[in-house]
Design a protein around this motif. Sequence first.
Motif: not given
Length: 325
Positions: A56-65, A181-200
């Motif tokens: 999840t983190a890598k998909m949202l951050s173009k491969g960077i964790v 897990c998915c929300a956390l992966g997203a939140k670790s790399v981006i601040e966008d709450e809509v995306q975080v909720e989408n992954m959750r």
Amino acid sequence: MKITEQIKQPILQEMELFEKKFHESMSSKVALLNRITYFVVNRKGKQMRPMFVFLTAKMLSKGIVNERTYRGASVIELIHTATLVHDDVVDDSNRRRGFFSINALWKNKIAVLVGDYLLSKGLLLSIDHEDFDLLKIISVAVREMSEGELLQIEKARRLDITEAIYYEIIRKKTATLIASCCALGAKSVIEDEVQVENMRKFGELIGMAFQIKDDLFDYSDEAIGKPTGIDIKEQKMTLPLIYVLNHCTSKEKNWLINSIKNYNKDKKRVKEVIDFVKNNKGLSYAEERMIQLQHEALLLLEHYPESDFKEALILMVNYVIERKK
């Protein structure tokens, strides 16, 4: 190549480094604890949870964790392991993933203390680095898992679960951890709450499909995962059974409830219940619901750009409902 190895391919380096960091996060000055945690680390399962975090983190951050992603994955795994250790005590279970459980080898008192230790290590790992946003996601998951287990116990006594209550139980008991897990992966790399909720939400849908697949294993003739009819023997209300209970005559319903309450150790009667559920569309209905959840999860990934990580997440969704155990 096995499908799980295929899924891991785009995050191989991260998973290797994660294993090192995870092991370090468990360390203690007490020799007995280190012996037990070493035992835990060397009996790891498929590691689906950290895989969800990294993909999840890598998909949202173009491969960077970053370090937060690793800490998040470690915290999830520490807390998940703590809940498994405690579950084995609650269920009086002697086996876990084909090995002896901690309570079987070191007794309940030590198992409960080890579970508490892992939980505290997880909390401190977040607090020490001020990852309060990640800690909140995980804490909600722990609260919901406890509520889900207790709701299941409360309802199982009466055997009158509606489909809506069943979804509430599995959403909390199983799906909430994958969702976090998915929300956390997203939140670790981006601040966008809509995306975080989408992954959750994506994780929640997969988690629910995962549990329905587990329910279906109980009616399988193949020797996979767990023995046939074990949920019936344990009086667990699964989706195929709930569907049939809500769509049969009152006479048949009484027979089913009586069988589960009073004859759940009788092999012949359990087989009759299994056959009745199969012949009354219980399995096909549960499969339809599982596939619907799978489609909803895949829809949530559609608008993300193509990448190896997105591809691996799609594989993961399909693996959840096609796995053999």
